[in-house]
Design a protein around this motif. Structure first.
Motif, PDB file in Angstrom:
ATOM      1  N   SER A 190      -7.589  -3.574   2.883  1.00 24.03           N
ATOM      2  CA  SER A 190      -7.754  -2.716   1.708  1.00 24.03           C
ATOM      3  C   SER A 190      -6.676  -1.632   1.605  1.00 24.03           C
ATOM      4  O   SER A 190      -6.456  -1.095   0.527  1.00 24.03           O
ATOM      5  CB  SER A 190      -9.121  -2.041   1.737  1.00 24.03           C
ATOM      6  N   GLY A 191      -6.052  -1.297   2.718  1.00 23.14           N
ATOM      7  CA  GLY A 191      -5.060  -0.222   2.733  1.00 23.14           C
ATOM      8  C   GLY A 191      -5.657   1.167   2.813  1.00 23.14           C
ATOM      9  O   GLY A 191      -4.936   2.156   2.838  1.00 23.14           O
ATOM     10  N   SER A 192      -6.972   1.263   2.868  1.00 21.46           N
ATOM     11  CA  SER A 192      -7.601   2.580   2.920  1.00 21.46           C
ATOM     12  C   SER A 192      -7.432   3.202   4.312  1.00 21.46           C
ATOM     13  O   SER A 192      -7.431   2.507   5.325  1.00 21.46           O
ATOM     14  CB  SER A 192      -9.081   2.489   2.558  1.00 21.46           C
ATOM     15  N   VAL A 193      -7.281   4.506   4.335  1.00 24.35           N
ATOM     16  CA  VAL A 193      -7.127   5.242   5.589  1.00 24.35           C
ATOM     17  C   VAL A 193      -8.498   5.384   6.224  1.00 24.35           C
ATOM     18  O   VAL A 193      -9.419   5.937   5.620  1.00 24.35           O
ATOM     19  CB  VAL A 193      -6.496   6.624   5.343  1.00 24.35           C
ATOM     20  N   VAL A 194      -8.657   4.884   7.446  1.00 27.29           N
ATOM     21  CA  VAL A 194      -9.938   4.986   8.148  1.00 27.29           C
ATOM     22  C   VAL A 194      -9.923   6.109   9.187  1.00 27.29           C
ATOM     23  O   VAL A 194     -10.976   6.558   9.614  1.00 27.29           O
ATOM     24  CB  VAL A 194     -10.359   3.651   8.797  1.00 27.29           C
ATOM     25  N   LEU A 246      -4.962   2.428   9.075  1.00 24.12           N
ATOM     26  CA  LEU A 246      -5.319   1.856   7.790  1.00 24.12           C
ATOM     27  C   LEU A 246      -6.059   0.542   7.981  1.00 24.12           C
ATOM     28  O   LEU A 246      -5.782  -0.199   8.938  1.00 24.12           O
ATOM     29  CB  LEU A 246      -4.075   1.584   6.942  1.00 24.12           C
ATOM     30  N   ASP A 247      -6.968   0.255   7.075  1.00 29.11           N
ATOM     31  CA  ASP A 247      -7.605  -1.051   7.022  1.00 29.11           C
ATOM     32  C   ASP A 247      -6.552  -2.044   6.534  1.00 29.11           C
ATOM     33  O   ASP A 247      -5.919  -1.833   5.498  1.00 29.11           O
ATOM     34  CB  ASP A 247      -8.796  -1.011   6.056  1.00 29.11           C
ATOM     35  N   TYR A 271       0.843  -1.188   0.000  1.00 30.85           N
ATOM     36  CA  TYR A 271       0.000   0.000   0.000  1.00 30.85           C
ATOM     37  C   TYR A 271       0.876   1.235   0.000  1.00 30.85           C
ATOM     38  O   TYR A 271       1.791   1.353   0.806  1.00 30.85           O
ATOM     39  CB  TYR A 271      -0.895   0.056   1.239  1.00 30.85           C
ATOM     40  N   ASN A 310      -0.624   7.525   1.540  1.00 32.20           N
ATOM     41  CA  ASN A 310      -0.934   8.835   0.989  1.00 32.20           C
ATOM     42  C   ASN A 310      -0.656   9.946   1.983  1.00 32.20           C
ATOM     43  O   ASN A 310      -0.930   9.822   3.163  1.00 32.20           O
ATOM     44  CB  ASN A 310      -2.393   8.888   0.539  1.00 32.20           C
ATOM     45  N   ARG A 341      -1.729   7.570  10.943  1.00 36.56           N
ATOM     46  CA  ARG A 341      -2.842   7.072  10.143  1.00 36.56           C
ATOM     47  C   ARG A 341      -3.231   5.678  10.625  1.00 36.56           C
ATOM     48  O   ARG A 341      -2.366   4.884  10.956  1.00 36.56           O
ATOM     49  CB  ARG A 341      -2.447   7.000   8.672  1.00 36.56           C
ATOM     50  N   ARG A 345      -7.149   9.614  10.722  1.00 31.94           N
ATOM     51  CA  ARG A 345      -5.883  10.338  10.732  1.00 31.94           C
ATOM     52  C   ARG A 345      -5.825  11.207  11.979  1.00 31.94           C
ATOM     53  O   ARG A 345      -6.845  11.753  12.402  1.00 31.94           O
ATOM     54  CB  ARG A 345      -5.742  11.244   9.519  1.00 31.94           C
TER      55      ARG A 345
END
Length: 170
Positions: free
Chosen positions: A153-157, A149-150, A112, A115, A147, A159
């Motif tokens: 999925s690598g998505s930021v949940v 992260l999931d 991942y 970002n 951050r 911050r």
């Protein structure tokens, strides 16, 4: 910063005795971690690698695996509660997740890009921690943000920001 890892045994008189010195890295060792069972020792360093050693006895560890992880220094790593996944934070601005279950050669499972709010190139992770459930990864970067992260999925949940300087531990 001598690229060595010294293994000590706690003696009955509360002293420490060096029982082994590992020379597994060609540069600075950045982090040392035991797996959950205490049977494997993992080290990462500025030589872009993670070394996994298995405990053979109370006084002997043997190098069994070498992961060439990144372009640049590997700053931190963490292993999940099931001793299956190893997550690395490195200078390449990627979060790498490896299967290190031991049944097969370690393999890269996911990567991942982390970002950054101000930089489309991403940010460099400095510390990483898996939560006990294995669902989330906490990452702190050189941009002073933390951050969550999931894991899958690598998505930021989430911050967080608030430190005036680099977050050095999670």
């Amino acid at each position: 910063r001598d690229r060595l890892v010294h293994i000590f045994r706690h003696e009955n008189d509360n002293s420490l005795k060096c029982v082994q010195t590992l020379e597994n890295h060609s540069s600075t060792v950045n982090r040392v971690r035991w797996d959950v069972k205490g049977s494997r020792l993992m080290t990462c360093g500025a030589d872009q690698s993670v070394v996994i050693c298995e405990k053979r006895s109370e006084t002997e560890l043997k190098r069994v695996q070498l992961l060439n992880v990144a372009r640049g220094s590997v700053y931190d790593m963490d292993i999940d509660a099931g001793n299956k996944f190893l997550v690395t934070a490195s200078q390449d601005k990627m979060l790498n997740i490896w299967n290190v279950s031991g049944a097969t050669k370690p393999s890269l499972v996911r990567r991942y890009k982390i970002n950054s709010e101000n930089d489309s190139e991403g940010c460099c992770a400095y510390r990483v921690r898996l939560d006990p459930s294995g669902l989330f990864v906490a990452v702190c970067c050189f941009d002073k943000w933390i951050r969550i992260l999931d894991f899958y999925s690598g998505s930021v949940v989430a911050r967080f920001m608030g430190h005036a300087d680099l977050v050095t531990s999670l």
